[in-house]
Write an enzyme that holds these catalytic residues in place. Structure first.
Site, short mmCIF file in Angstrom:
data_model
loop_
_atom_site.label_atom_id
_atom_site.label_comp_id
_atom_site.label_asym_id
_atom_site.label_seq_id
_atom_site.Cartn_x
_atom_site.Cartn_y
_atom_site.Cartn_z
N SER A 267 -13.11 29.91 -16.98
CA SER A 267 -13.23 29.99 -18.44
C SER A 267 -14.68 29.83 -18.89
O SER A 267 -15.46 29.11 -18.27
CB SER A 267 -12.39 28.85 -19.05
OG SER A 267 -12.71 28.67 -20.41
N TYR B 213 -15.50 34.14 -24.04
CA TYR B 213 -15.31 33.95 -25.48
C TYR B 213 -16.58 34.48 -26.14
O TYR B 213 -17.69 34.15 -25.71
CB TYR B 213 -15.14 32.47 -25.82
CG TYR B 213 -13.72 31.97 -25.66
CD1 TYR B 213 -12.65 32.67 -26.21
CD2 TYR B 213 -13.45 30.80 -24.97
CE1 TYR B 213 -11.34 32.21 -26.05
CE2 TYR B 213 -12.15 30.34 -24.81
CZ TYR B 213 -11.11 31.06 -25.37
OH TYR B 213 -9.81 30.62 -25.22
N LYS C 223 -7.40 40.05 -22.84
CA LYS C 223 -6.36 39.02 -22.76
C LYS C 223 -5.99 38.51 -24.15
O LYS C 223 -6.88 38.10 -24.91
CB LYS C 223 -6.87 37.84 -21.91
CG LYS C 223 -5.94 36.62 -21.87
CD LYS C 223 -6.46 35.59 -20.88
CE LYS C 223 -5.58 34.37 -20.80
NZ LYS C 223 -5.74 33.45 -21.92
N HIS D 250 -1.54 32.92 -25.50
CA HIS D 250 -2.43 31.78 -25.19
C HIS D 250 -1.60 30.52 -24.84
O HIS D 250 -1.99 29.40 -25.17
CB HIS D 250 -3.36 31.51 -26.38
CG HIS D 250 -4.72 31.01 -25.99
ND1 HIS D 250 -5.83 31.81 -25.91
CD2 HIS D 250 -5.16 29.78 -25.67
CE1 HIS D 250 -6.88 31.10 -25.57
NE2 HIS D 250 -6.50 29.84 -25.40
C1 LIG Z 1 -5.49 23.45 -21.28
C2 LIG Z 1 -5.59 24.94 -21.49
C3 LIG Z 1 -6.83 25.50 -21.75
C4 LIG Z 1 -6.94 26.88 -21.89
N1 LIG Z 1 -8.18 27.43 -22.04
C5 LIG Z 1 -8.31 28.77 -22.08
C6 LIG Z 1 -9.60 29.35 -22.10
O1 LIG Z 1 -10.61 28.68 -22.03
N2 LIG Z 1 -9.65 30.70 -22.19
C7 LIG Z 1 -8.54 31.50 -22.25
O2 LIG Z 1 -8.65 32.72 -22.33
N3 LIG Z 1 -7.31 30.95 -22.22
C8 LIG Z 1 -7.17 29.61 -22.12
N4 LIG Z 1 -5.93 29.06 -22.04
C9 LIG Z 1 -4.74 29.93 -22.02
C10 LIG Z 1 -4.39 30.34 -20.57
O3 LIG Z 1 -5.37 31.19 -20.04
C11 LIG Z 1 -3.05 31.04 -20.49
O4 LIG Z 1 -3.03 32.11 -21.41
C12 LIG Z 1 -1.86 30.11 -20.78
O5 LIG Z 1 -2.08 28.85 -20.21
C13 LIG Z 1 -0.57 30.71 -20.21
O6 LIG Z 1 0.52 29.88 -20.49
P1 LIG Z 1 1.10 28.79 -19.46
O7 LIG Z 1 0.17 27.64 -19.51
O8 LIG Z 1 2.43 28.50 -20.01
O9 LIG Z 1 1.11 29.43 -18.09
C14 LIG Z 1 -5.79 27.69 -21.87
C15 LIG Z 1 -4.55 27.11 -21.63
C16 LIG Z 1 -4.43 25.76 -21.42
C17 LIG Z 1 -3.08 25.17 -21.12
C1 LIG Z 2 -12.83 22.27 -26.37
C2 LIG Z 2 -12.96 23.64 -27.00
C3 LIG Z 2 -11.77 24.44 -26.71
C4 LIG Z 2 -12.01 25.90 -26.91
C5 LIG Z 2 -10.84 26.72 -26.56
C6 LIG Z 2 -10.30 26.51 -25.18
C7 LIG Z 2 -8.96 27.14 -25.11
O1 LIG Z 2 -8.86 28.34 -24.96
C8 LIG Z 2 -7.76 26.34 -25.30
O2 LIG Z 2 -7.85 25.10 -25.42
O3 LIG Z 2 -6.67 26.94 -25.37
#
Ligand SMILES: Cc1cc2nc3c(=O)[nH]c(=O)nc-3n(C[C@H](O)[C@H](O)[C@H](O)COP(=O)(O)O)c2cc1C
Ligand SMILES: CCCCCCC(=O)C(=O)O
Length: 379
Positions: A107, A130, A253, A277
């Site tokens: 990420s 991002y 995505k 997400h």
């Molecule tokens: C704690 C956390 C942080 C995440 N951070 C990002 C991120 O930085 N960038 C992003 O594109 N998606 C982020 N996501 C979304 C994941 O890439 C993904 O779409 C999502 O976790 C899928 O659902 P699942 O957790 O049920 O498998 C995040 C998800 C979680 C749980």
């Molecule tokens: C701490 C900043 C979080 C930015 C977004 C990260 C993400 O995609 C998520 O938490 O979901």
């Protein structure tokens, strides 16, 4: 780890070992968490057709993901702050993915930087972007991904503003996190294993975005920080700009709508990810699995369709493949493993899903990933 038999077991240990503010950040969703729940619940309505007396002795779970061979139709999704769940979490997760023969996505909001990860793993990984207001910085970030030899760019398009996560506000999960709040300090004091791991890690702040963080005396909510940094004007025309800097494969995505899927095809992306997400953004949006078949119907073979949202088992992977996805990203499922046991926990999560997928294929009478389509479903 013999007693760990499913992803829920990893979640339980993660919850015990990692401070509440960081566990909740992973586990919870936005607003009333309707979409978070729908991602899980809707899977359970999809039933398989059991088939018998088929020779399933030679099952092969390997497949192609954007033109590269992978041992499984699985990808580790980008997860911000992974290195706060376990010290050097991004490096451990990336190594586990590479040992299992599947892609890892770093990420923009990782703790370990692009350069740290690249220096500590054997093979190329994917980078998730991002788009921030400071376009000079974004250009430099893409150039860093090129220098780190990243093999795909995952452009996340569903977080121009952030959906409020009530629990993060209550826990002081700000940027940076309020770990010195009394309640959090007391909680952290009961998690010595986590503290040791974090202290042993190379980085404790967002490694890719130095210079774009508030000072420690200037604590802001996540939403205020995102509003100050992320570019709300991002639109389809910007894909050309990104393409002019990034020469490699591009994955979009955060697609939930058939019209947006058609636009992703028009934009010339190699793949799109059907994703909400993980129920962390638009609450009230449909589950990812609900919209998947319509997106697949709309784009046909014009673009590779990936899927994420709510996957906690190999059965869920099979369901998504049966509904037309070519591969699946997992987010929380591997982070639970990481928080519980570090790198071996990520390996365990991947193994659990792999074994469940293999058994599900066998019981549905299927020998290869390419054979999986809606004929395995009891419709
Ligand atoms: C704690 C956390 C942080 C995440 N951070 C990002 C991120 O930085 N960038 C992003 O594109 N998606 C982020 N996501 C979304 C994941 O890439 C993904 O779409 C999502 O976790 C899928 O659902 P699942 O957790 O049920 O498998 C995040 C998800 C979680 C749980
Ligand atoms: C701490 C900043 C979080 C930015 C977004 C990260 C993400 O995609 C998520 O938490 O979901």
């Amino acid at each position: 780890m013999k007693q760990i038999t499913c992803i829920d077991d990893l979640r339980e240990i993660h919850q015990r070992r990692v401070p509440k503010m960081f566990f909740d950040y992973v586990d919870r969703g936005s607003y009333a968490e309707e979409t978070l729940r729908a991602n899980r619940d809707d899977f359970q309505d999809i039933k398989f057709r059991q088939r018998i007396l088929v020779d399933i002795s030679e099952r092969d779970l390997s497949t192609e993901i954007i033109g590269e061979r992978a041992a499984l139709p699985l990808i580790l999704a980008p997860v911000g702050s992974t290195g706060m769940q376990y010290g050097d979490g991004e490096i451990h997760a990336c190594r586990a993915a590479q040992a299992a023969g599947i892609p890892y996505t770093l990420s923009t909001m990782s703790i370990c930087s692009l350069e740290d990860v690249a220096a500590n793993v054997e093979q190329p990984f994917w980078f998730q972007l991002y788009v921030m207001r400071d376009r000079g910085f974004v250009k430099a970030l893409i150039e860093r991904a090129i220098a780190a030899k990243c093999s795909a760019l995952v452009l996340t398009v569903d977080l121009q503003v952030i959906g409020q996560r009530h629990q993060d506000i209550k826990n002081g999960m700000s940027v940076p996190p309020e770990i010195f709040r009394l309640k959090n300090l007391i909680d952290i004091a009961t998690k010595p294993r986590w503290v040791k791991g974090i202290l042993a890690g190379k980085s404790r702040n967002f490694g890719n975005i130095a210079g774009h963080l508030p000072g420690s005396k200037d604590l802001g909510s996540v939403s205020a920080w995102v509003a100050s940094q992320f570019d709300p004007s991002l639109n389809w025309k910007d894909i050309d700009w990104i393409r002019s800097i990034w020469p490699g494969k591009l994955i979009i995505k955060g697609i939930l709508d058939v019209e947006d899927a058609a636009l992703a095809v028009k934009a010339g992306a190699e793949a799109l990810v059907v994703s909400n997400h993980g129920g962390r953004q638009l609450d009230g949006a449909p589950s990812s699995i609900e919209v998947l078949p319509d997106v697949v119907d709309a784009v046909g073979d014009q673009i590779e369709v990936m899927f994420d949202g709510g996957i906690r088992s190999g059965q869920d992977v099979m369901r998504a493949l049966a509904m037309g996805a070519r591969s699946c990203m997992i987010g929380r499922a591997y982070i639970y493993g990481l928080g519980a046991f570090g790198g071996p926990g990520v390996t365990k999560a991947i193994d659990i899903i792999k074994n469940e997928l293999s058994t599900t294929m066998a019981l549905c009478g299927v020998n290869s990933i390419e054979e999986i389509d809606d004929h395995v479903l009891a419709l």
